[in-house]
Design an enzyme around this catalytic site. Structure first.
Site, mmCIF file in Angstrom:
data_model
loop_
_atom_site.group_PDB
_atom_site.id
_atom_site.type_symbol
_atom_site.label_atom_id
_atom_site.label_comp_id
_atom_site.label_asym_id
_atom_site.label_seq_id
_atom_site.Cartn_x
_atom_site.Cartn_y
_atom_site.Cartn_z
ATOM 1 N N ASN B 304 -44.271 65.005 -29.111
ATOM 2 C CA ASN B 304 -45.640 65.391 -29.429
ATOM 3 C C ASN B 304 -45.812 66.891 -29.648
ATOM 4 O O ASN B 304 -46.791 67.321 -30.254
ATOM 5 C CB ASN B 304 -46.582 64.928 -28.325
ATOM 6 C CG ASN B 304 -47.276 63.642 -28.707
ATOM 7 O OD1 ASN B 304 -48.120 63.625 -29.586
ATOM 8 N ND2 ASN B 304 -46.884 62.550 -28.075
ATOM 9 N N CYS B 391 -52.177 61.243 -21.091
ATOM 10 C CA CYS B 391 -51.100 60.777 -21.964
ATOM 11 C C CYS B 391 -51.215 61.641 -23.201
ATOM 12 O O CYS B 391 -51.216 62.864 -23.070
ATOM 13 C CB CYS B 391 -51.233 59.284 -22.249
ATOM 14 S SG CYS B 391 -52.881 58.750 -22.734
ATOM 15 N N ARG B 437 -58.825 49.451 -31.517
ATOM 16 C CA ARG B 437 -57.757 48.687 -30.879
ATOM 17 C C ARG B 437 -57.923 47.192 -31.098
ATOM 18 O O ARG B 437 -56.950 46.460 -31.203
ATOM 19 C CB ARG B 437 -57.730 48.982 -29.368
ATOM 20 C CG ARG B 437 -57.419 50.420 -29.002
ATOM 21 C CD ARG B 437 -55.976 50.777 -29.257
ATOM 22 N NE ARG B 437 -55.726 52.192 -28.984
ATOM 23 C CZ ARG B 437 -55.585 53.125 -29.916
ATOM 24 N NH1 ARG B 437 -55.646 52.796 -31.200
ATOM 25 N NH2 ARG B 437 -55.370 54.391 -29.594
#
Lengths: 682, 626
Positions: B304, B391, B437
């Site tokens: 990331n 996260c 989602r």
């Protein structure tokens, strides 16, 4: 925060210097095992450390280790109140193992990691640093002799190797035990020993078309592994039976074991021998079975296992036929490997591939197959079609399937007394060879002779039955009077050969022993072993007293037939029995046992309220009210852990060491199907 | 299968649940949570379509065959409404094949076979569902008989792709309680004792200007002023700065949540962010350390950096310890569940059942998440240390972890209401992207943003319930109902991605909350064996049967973690729980209540009689159940 107060009574002694030991040695001499009448110490080692199972660091308890002619006994130097948590056996202590429960011995380097198998009559090195015992009930005990006098480890190991694997049947402790026995068996327990016992069963099942024959108790006996009483079609002559028996393995012609008032009956038989007339002999007998059916319906033959199995299995609703006994034993050994890790690292390694291990053991597939056969048989019987279970010698899987079928159909067998009667009928009276299957020497022969005979196959057939029963119990939590604790205890007792129940291959062997003044002690006298409190845990608080409405809705009204889910997807591993010795899995207030205890508490509250009500109504009638009535106190349910009553409180750390759990966090790449997913945007 | 004959179906409640097509748990589940109206569960004719308020039949196809994978082909009538797809078999003996599937569940619809396809039932449509099943229908091969219904289905199942409103905006049933009032952010913070010396409530995001995916109300360290918050927002991905999720009632150790810091390849630092993290640590006097739990595997965290994100370096953040929890991203989880679906539907392959479970990795992911949450709980409870969880964006894995840890730590969240608050707070208000989602009403079924993150969390909750059967006030039935309505689009609860969007779209005024529905039928969801405090309001005396609850520490081992068959295998009639344990329990609890009442009455009678005689009444049962 109850659980935080749990004392940790495992101290690390491994690195204790010998100097400190000097002081303690004096007290070690005081330690004595509790001996039964007729029990003798045959080996002892002092200053032994018993390692805590699967502990991360070397933790353990100091004490003395004894081998007697009955058991292996560890007596800790500092006993703790936690040792009394859970089930207590009056004959076998918390850290004891009956010798017949010893499965395998391993020599270790003192820790739990490096080990080598010790076999009976093999050589034991003089400097034995450690000993590991894997019990038949999957408990693992690890001892370290680093602080013991030199040579004492070897002495214990030798004594154990000698006495735990006896060469002759009459060397078993049951023959030495001198305690007088006063039977207090419940009156509704049917032992199936005398013809009258079978008559009672015929009458209970209301089956008039069948008759009792005692031919097997005479010199014309043809079914040597069964008792003297057999039930056969009313129309068949003893002479025909003797003739036909030549064509069946072990002389196992189809015999009646259970029936319905409507006419359908359940029969067990051995496989047909490849003789010329065997098919004719079979059809003659099956014709007699048909005639014993009031509607003259021909019976259905289920080939449970054997040469005819392949063809038969297809008929049995696609159930996989059951494997040869050797394969069943192999499956069980793999299962046992999965349930007896010896190190914490090993435990977590297994955990990451748990399901493939489970599948490769095939144990649960065999469980599912038994249930499928039983479901098929029960379906036929509820349609009033008689069923003949055919299998090898007719003493193994046919007993499993026959018992399960009866559990599905007959409510009587779901009570404790009924279940014990069922075991007496199908396993004891009809001669399941317990000695052979449990690996004990046969009566009258030495172990070597027994091993040479092809039929002396070790196989956990009885455990398979208990496991299947557990599956039913899990699927129908209110249908059985007994709990899983009862079944687990029963499995433990299968390896406690103080009792005669699982000590013989067949009724004939038992009678021969009794003729030589052997005292029979049926296992079913549970008070011999357990306190009232422990026996209370055998009783399922959900059982019975169902209101009429719920009866109807569960469909139990239809003769109480249970319809189990028999597919592999529907069965589960019997955690309490197989995994109870694994401390990382134990946790306070967890597990199915909470249901049981909660329901038991609920029952107790209802009971108290009932008592209060009746006392109030008495008070009102007499109205002299000098007594005061108190509100029923909610009886405190103790905080118990997942494997209660088998887990040892205090043998694990409650706030489990989380670094060890990190071992369980799998290598990240293992979870990926492809690297591309790793790099996909979050 | 002769287990399902029709007389059984008509006579017994229990067998209904075995054959029910939707919610499989309790006796009234034929009408299920999916299409039952409050209080009307048993009034309709079995198999008939039952319309909700605001529901209209939009299309009908006769002579359709539903190819049920369990009981074989069944002929009947297929109807499509603006809410559901409904199939009613013509033969009364095959009523168990009745279907009522909310269109929100539909993931994609395909034509099968052509006009010239050979073989019986080869021409028709197949409906792929988000809830682990596929439905095959066969049509007659003449006159394009499937065209009409196929087009109707496409339009109605994917309203967003056809510029139509979601059904929740047409649905108008009213319930006694308004579920939109279940969660009041301020009240919930007050319950945890905020404001206090160390934490304050701020409305700096009232207009969703600092962070558009965060709620309007935050709790932050008192020592952090608004300017600091703004600077921190600039250094955190999408402005999702660390804010309070939960605070320990006695130790003041906290769980805070955020997104990744914008470190990038060059290793940028932000003094303000570092100071802010220090303030979070300082707000807990018990520890001189802070744990930063990065939910990702370290490889992902490093990867990331290339995209401007990254993780806190321990050099820059003094006194902070960084831990990676190795939980994989949404794509891995989607793949895993897809494999599980192949395993569970339609038939179970007996020969590779367990290895199939292993190959799907689903339970291993569950284990990772549980183990991660256990570590958070351990730090907060046993070490009195505060934990910061993030996260990448802090709306998927972070929500899973904080919500799970809070459930383990705080018994309030294990009550029926508390659980609703937990979902509203950690999932909805903190912007888990439900719309993306789940893909409500959107036909792009292969959209890479879809992922079963929330279902996976519900699975983790179920695992906790399995491990601690008396610790939850509700049963698994509540969890299944929530999963059903996660997709159904009947309620507004799970619509849209953020609080801001829900506010703009007037969800609270124009749709019904799922909690209105659930709280109107609470009894169905209550666990009769629950042994926690029956009420968290200070005025109610504790029930005499309750016991203080504790922190739950589940065992994160695959030997204990089980496949949730009641959810994933529920369409398979042979895989259903045979005899629900709670039925007997409810009988016993009812009997106890009856006896209590009788005893109370008898004692009252008795006391009255004594009084008449001028005697002192005996002391009887405690007042609250007399």
């Amino acid at each position: 925060m109850n659980e935080k107060k749990l004392v940790q009574n495992f101290k690390s002694y491994i690195n204790v210097s010998p100097m400190n030991n000097g002081d303690k040695n004096g007290s070690f001499q005081e330690l004595k095992p509790k001996l039964l009448n007729g029990e003798l110490v045959v080996g002892a080692a002092h200053s032994v450390v018993m390692l805590a199972p699967l502990s991360e660091r070397d933790r353990g308890r100091f004490g003395s280790l004894f081998v007697t002619n009955y058991k292996l006994s560890f007596i800790p130097i500092d006993s703790s109140s936690n040792d009394e948590y859970g089930q207590r056996n009056q004959l076998v202590g918390t850290f004891d193992v009956p010798l017949t429960g010893v499965g395998a011995l391993w020599q270790t380097d003192g820790g739990p990691i490096r080990r080598r198998r010790l076999l009976p009559r093999s050589d034991v090195p003089s400097k034995l640093k450690g000993l590991q015992i894997v019990c038949k009930n999957m408990k693992v005990l690890t001892f370290n002799f680093a602080n013991s006098p030199i040579g004492s480890g070897r002495k214990v190991a030798m004594a154990l190797l000698h006495h735990a694997f006896p060469k002759r049947h009459d060397l078993l402790f049951a023959f030495e035990y001198r305690e007088p026995y006063y039977p207090t068996l419940p009156s509704d327990l049917n032992m199936f020993q005398r013809p009258g016992d079978w008559k009672r069963e015929l009458e209970r099942c209301e089956c008039p078309h069948w008759r009792i024959t005692c031919i097997n108790g005479t010199s014309d006996a043809f079914m040597l592994t069964a008792g003297e009483t057999l039930i056969v079609p009313g129309s068949v002559l003893d002479y025909n039976l003797i003739e036909a028996a030549r064509h069946f393995r072990s002389g196992r012609v189809p015999i009646w074991v259970w029936g319905r008032p409507e006419g359908a009956a359940l029969l067990r038989s051995g496989e047909l021998l490849p003789t010329e007339q065997s098919a004719t002999a079979e059809s003659v007998l099956l014709e007699q079975v048909r005639r014993s059916h009031p509607k003259l319906t021909p019976p259905r033959v289920l080939y449970v296992c054997g040469a005819g199995g392949a063809a038969g299995a297809a008929g049995a609703g696609g159930a996989g036929a059951l494997p040869p006994l050797a394969a069943l034993d192999a499956a069980y050994k793999k299962l046992a490997d999965l349930c007896t890790p010896t190190t914490l690292a090993g435990f977590w390694t297994q955990d990451s591939q748990y399901y493939s291990f489970l599948e490769s053991s095939r144990w649960l597939r065999h469980v599912a197959s038994c249930l499928t056969f039983a479901d098929e048989a029960a379906t036929q019987l509820s349609q009033n079609v008689s069923v003949v279970l055919q299998e090898g010698d007719g003493v193994d899987y046919s007993a499993v399937v026959s018992c399960l079928t009866q559990l599905l159909l007959d409510e009587h067998y779901r009570t404790i007394s009924g279940f014990q009667s069922l075991i007496q009928k199908e396993w004891i009276a009809l001669g399941h060879p317990f000695c052979d299957r449990l690996g004990l020497p046969r009566p009258g022969t030495t172990k070597e002779e027994t091993e040479k005979e092809p039929t002396a196959q070790v196989a956990p057939v009885f455990l398979l039955f208990l496991d299947c029963t557990w599956q039913l119990q899990r699927q129908f939590p209110a249908a059985f009077q007994f709990t899983e604790t009862y079944l687990t205890t029963l499995w433990d007792c299968t390896h406690n050969h103080l009792f005669d129940t699982f000590l013989f291959n067949c009724p004939r062997d038992r009678e021969l022993a009794v003729a030589k003044n052997f005292v029979q002690r049926p296992l079913w006298d549970w008070e011999e072993q357990f306190s009232e409190q422990d026996i209370a845990l055998f009783y399922n608080p959900l059982f019975g007293q169902s209101t009429p409405s719920s009866r109807q809705t569960t469909g139990a009204a239809r003769a109480g037939r249970l319809q189990p889910c028999a597919s592999v997807g529907g069965v589960e591993l019997w955690s309490q029995c197989y995994e109870r010795w694994l401390p990382p899995l134990d946790a306070p207030r967890a597990g199915h046992v909470q249901f049981v205890l909660q329901h038991a508490a609920l029952r107790a509250q209802i009971q108290k309220l009932n008592e209060k009500l009746s006392s109030l109504s008495i008070l009102s009638r007499h109205s002299n009210g000098s007594e005061t009535t108190e509100a029923p106190e909610a009886s405190p349910t103790p905080t118990v852990t997942r494997f209660f009553p088998f887990s040892l409180r205090g043998t694990y750390e409650v706030s489990r060491n989380l670094d060890s759990m990190h071992v369980s966090l799998i290598d990240a790449s293992q979870l990926l199907d492809s690297q591309s997913l790793l790099n996909a945007p979050d | 299968m002769d287990k399902h004959n029709s007389s059984e179906l008509l006579n017994s409640d229990f067998s209904l649940s075995k054959n029910a097509s939707s919610d499989s748990l309790d006796s009234d589940s034929k009408s299920s949570s999916l299409n039952s109206k409050h209080g009307q569960d048993s009034t309709h004719v079995l198999g008939d379509i039952q319309l909700l308020d605001g529901e209209k039949v939009m299309g009908v196809a006769r002579d359709v065959t539903y190819l049920c994978p369990y009981s074989g082909p069944s002929r009947g009538v297929l109807k499509v409404t603006n809410y559901q797809l409904h199939f009613r078999p013509t033969e009364p003996t095959s009523l168990q094949t009745t279907l009522s599937v909310p269109l929100g569940v539909v993931s994609r619809i395909e034509k099968v076979g052509g006009a010239s396809s050979k073989g019986e039932n080869s021409y028709g449509i197949e409906v792929f569902c988000k809830d682990m099943r596929n439905l095959r229908f066969a049509h007659k091969q003449e006159n394009h008989s499937r065209r009409g219904i196929f087009e109707k289905l496409q339009q109605l199942a994917f309203p967003l792709s056809h510029r139509q409103p979601i059904f929740a905006y047409s649905y108008s049933e009213s319930f006694p309680e308004d579920g939109w009032n279940v969660y009041e952010p301020i009240a919930e913070l007050r319950r945890m004792g905020v404001n206090n010396d160390m934490w304050r409530i701020t409305r700096i995001n009232d207009k969703y200007e600092i962070c558009d995916s965060y709620p309007a109300v935050w709790a932050v360290p008192t020592a952090a002023n608004d300017d600091l918050l703004r600077s921190v927002a600039a250094f955190r991905s999408r402005g999702r700065i660390p804010v309070l999720a939960w605070i320990h009632p006695s130790s003041q150790a906290t769980i805070t949540r955020c997104s990744q810091p914008l470190v990038g390849v060059s290793g940028k630092r932000s003094r303000e962010d570092e100071r802010y993290i220090q303030l979070i640590m300082d707000a807990n006097a018990q520890a001189h350390k802070l744990f930063i739990m990065d939910a990702r595997p370290s490889a992902n965290a490093i990867a990331n950096k290339a995209k401007g994100g990254g993780y806190e370096s321990e050099d820059a953040y003094q006194n902070a310890e960084l831990v990676f929890l190795d939980i994989h991203n949404i794509h891995v989880m989607r793949e895993s569940l897809r494999k599980l679906k192949e395993l569970c539907f339609p038939q179970i392959d007996q020969t590779r059942w367990f290895s199939g479970i292993e190959a799907s990795c689903w339970l291993k992911h569950i284990k990772c998440i549980l183990a991660g949450a256990v570590r958070i709980v351990d730090k907060v409870e046993n070490h009195k240390t505060s934990v910061l969880v993030h996260c990448s964006d802090g709306w998927d894995r972070t929500a899973q972890l904080t919500a799970l840890a809070m459930l383990m730590l705080d018994p309030y969240y294990r009550t029926l209401r508390g659980f609703q608050v937990l979902i509203e707070k950690e999932w909805l208000s903190f912007g888990h992207k439900f719309q993306l989602r789940i893909g409500h009403g959107d036909e792009r079924h292969s959209d890479a943003d879809r992922s079963p993150v929330f279902v996976q969390w519900v699975d983790c909750v179920w695992q906790l319930q399995q491990q601690f059967p008396t610790a939850f006030e509700f049963t698994e039935r509540l969890l299944i109902t929530i999963v059903d309505h996660l997709y159904s689009c009947r309620f507004g609860t799970f619509l849209f991605n953020t609080e801001r969007e829900r506010y703009r779209e007037e969800v609270k005024t124009k749709t019904v909350s799922l909690w209105s529905y659930i709280n109107s039928r609470q009894n169905l969801y209550l666990n009769p064996l629950y042994w926690g405090p029956s009420s968290f309001s200070p005025n109610t005396p504790p029930s005499q049967y309750s016991r203080p609850q504790m922190v739950l520490v589940p065992v994160a081992s695959l030997r204990i973690i089980k496949l949730w068959k009641a959810l994933y295998c529920r369409w398979n009639p042979t895989m259903r729980q045979q005899d629900p344990i709670y039925q007997r329990t409810r009988e016993l609890v009812a009997l106890r209540a009856q006896l209590e009442a009788a005893a109370g009455a008898a004692a009252g009678d008795h006391a009255a009689r004594q009084l008449r005689r001028g005697l002192t009444p005996p002391r009887v049962a405690s007042p609250h159940h007399a």
